[in-house]
Write a protein that holds these residues in place. Structure first.
Motif, short mmCIF file in Angstrom:
data_model
loop_
_atom_site.label_atom_id
_atom_site.label_comp_id
_atom_site.label_asym_id
_atom_site.label_seq_id
_atom_site.Cartn_x
_atom_site.Cartn_y
_atom_site.Cartn_z
N THR A 62 41.40 0.83 18.95
CA THR A 62 41.52 2.11 18.43
C THR A 62 41.18 3.25 19.24
O THR A 62 40.74 3.15 20.34
CB THR A 62 41.01 2.03 16.98
OG1 THR A 62 41.30 3.20 16.37
CG2 THR A 62 39.26 2.10 17.11
N SER A 63 41.29 4.62 18.80
CA SER A 63 41.14 5.54 19.49
C SER A 63 39.62 5.94 19.11
O SER A 63 38.97 5.54 18.07
CB SER A 63 41.84 6.78 19.29
OG SER A 63 41.83 7.30 17.76
N ALA A 122 35.90 1.45 20.12
CA ALA A 122 37.36 1.75 20.08
C ALA A 122 37.99 0.72 20.89
O ALA A 122 39.18 0.43 20.65
CB ALA A 122 37.46 3.05 20.55
N THR A 129 39.39 7.76 15.85
CA THR A 129 39.48 6.99 14.76
C THR A 129 37.94 6.20 14.66
O THR A 129 37.63 6.03 13.46
CB THR A 129 40.81 5.94 14.87
OG1 THR A 129 41.89 6.69 15.03
CG2 THR A 129 40.62 5.01 13.81
#
Length: 318
Positions: free
Chosen positions: A35-36, A30, A39
Motif C-alpha cells: 500500500t502507499s 506500506a 494509506t
C-alpha cells in the motif's frame, strides 16, 4: 518519589513506544502490505480512534474497579492489541489491532494520573504526574528509535512482538509496586460524561485536541519528511526520532515544577511557543541542521503542554 511511579512510567514507556513507533515504520509497513505511505498513515488514525473511544468508555466501565486492578487490566488489553497487530495477516486486521491497542491509552493515563497524584503531597502532584509521563518521553528517546531500527531490520511485526513483551513486564510491575487505591464513587458513563458540562473541562479537552493536532501532523510523517524533503538517509530516521524524544523529556522535566507553581502561565506559554515552532518548521525543514534543532524544540514545547492540561482537566472534572 514512590516506586509505584516507576511502574506507571514503565507502562507509559510501552504505550509511548507503540503509539509513536508507527510513524517511523510507515514506509516499511506500506511496502510489506503493498500500500502507499499515505494509506498506511491510517494506522496512526486507527490508534487515535481507539484512544478517543476507549478513554471515556473504559474509564466509565472501570469506575468501580480498584485502581490497581484497573491499571493491570488496561495493560493486559494493551498487550493483546499489540500482539494482534504483530500477527495481523493483512492491512484491515492490522487496522483493527491498532484500534484495540489504542483503547486503553486514554483510560490508563487518566487513571494513572489520579493514582500518581494520590501517592505524593498536594504541592508535588504535577511533578508526580510528569514523572509518569517521563516513561512516554523516554520511549521516544530509546523505545521508538530501537523499535524502528528493529522493524527496519527484522520486519515491523518483530517491533510489535517486543512491545507486547514490554506490556507483560509493565503488568508485573504494576501488580508488584502499585498500592491498593480505592476508586472514587462515580455513577458510570453518565457521571463521566457529566463532567463535560464544565466549560473549563471542555476548554481543556479542545486545547489538547487542537494543540496536539499540529504536533501529530508533523510527527506522523516525520520519517518521510526527513528523508524526502530534508535529504537525510533512512538510517538517520532513528536519530531524528531520538531527538524528538529528548525534546519531549526536556519538556516534561520543565513542565512538572512549573505547573506546580503556576499552572495557567505554564500552559499559555507552552502553547504560544508551540504555535511559533510549527510555523517555523515549514522553513527549517529544508535545512538539515535547522530541521534537527526544530525537531528537539517541537518535542519540548509540545510536551510541555501535557502536564498542565492534565492537571487542569483533573482539577475541574473532580
Amino acid at each position: 518519589m514512590p516506586l509505584a511511579l516507576l511502574a506507571l512510567a514503565v507502562s507509559a514507556f510501552g504505550i509511548g513506544t507503540t503509539e509513536f513507533v508507527m510513524m517511523g515504520l510507515l514506509p516499511n509497513v506500506a511496502g510489506d502490505l503493498d500500500t502507499s505511505v499515505p494509506t498506511a498513515g491510517y494506522l496512526v488514525s486507527a490508534y487515535a480512534i481507539g484512544v478517543v473511544v476507549g478513554a471515556p468508555l473504559l474509564t466509565a466501565l472501570g469506575s468501580r474497579i480498584p485502581r490497581k486492578r484497573m491499571l493491570v487490566l488496561l495493560m493486559a488489553l494493551f498487550t493483546v492489541g499489540n500482539l494482534a497487530s504483530a500477527l495481523a495477516p493483512n492491512f484491515g486486521l492490522l487496522i483493527a489491532g491498532r484500534v484495540l491497542a489504542g483503547l486503553p491509552h486514554g483510560a490508563f493515563f487518566g487513571v494513572g494520573a489520579v493514582v500518581a497524584s494520590r501517592l505524593v503531597s498536594e504541592d508535588r502532584r504535577a511533578r508526580a504526574v510528569a514523572t509518569m509521563f517521563l516513561g512516554l518521553t523516554i520511549a521516544n528517546i530509546v523505545g521508538v528509535p530501537v523499535a524502528t531500527l528493529l522493524g527496519q531490520n527484522l520486519g515491523w511485526r518483530a517491533t510489535f512482538l517486543v512491545v507486547s513483551a514490554i506490556g507483560v513486564v509493565a503488568m508485573a510491575a504494576l501488580a508488584r509496586l502499585v498500592p491498593q487505591v480505592s476508586p472514587e464513587q462515580h455513577g458510570g458513563l453518565r457521571q463521566e460524561l457529566g463532567a463535560l458540562r464544565d466549560r473549563q473541562v471542555i476548554l481543556g479537552l479542545l486545547t489538547a485536541v487542537f494543540g496536539f493536532a499540529g504536533v501529530f501532523a508533523v510527527y506522523s510523517y516525520l520519517a518521510s519528511m526527513m528523508t524526502e524533503v530534508t535529504g537525510f538517509g533512512e538510517s538517520t530516521v532513528t536519530l531524528v526520532l531520538a531527538l524528538f524524544g529528548m525534546g519531549m523529556t526536556l519538556g516534561a522535566l520543565i513542565a512538572g515544577p512549573l505547573t506546580d507553581r503556576a499552572l495557567r502561565p505554564t500552559l499559555y506559554g507552552s502553547l504560544a511557543a508551540l504555535a511559533v515552532t510549527l510555523v517555523a518548521f515549514d522553513f527549517t525543514v529544508h535545512v538539515k541542521w535547522a530541521a534537527l534543532v526544530s525537531v528537539v524544540v517541537l518535542g519540548a514545547v509540545g510536551f510541555m503542554t501535557t502536564t498542565p492540561l492534565q492537571m487542569l482537566v483533573m482539577n475541574k472534572a473532580q
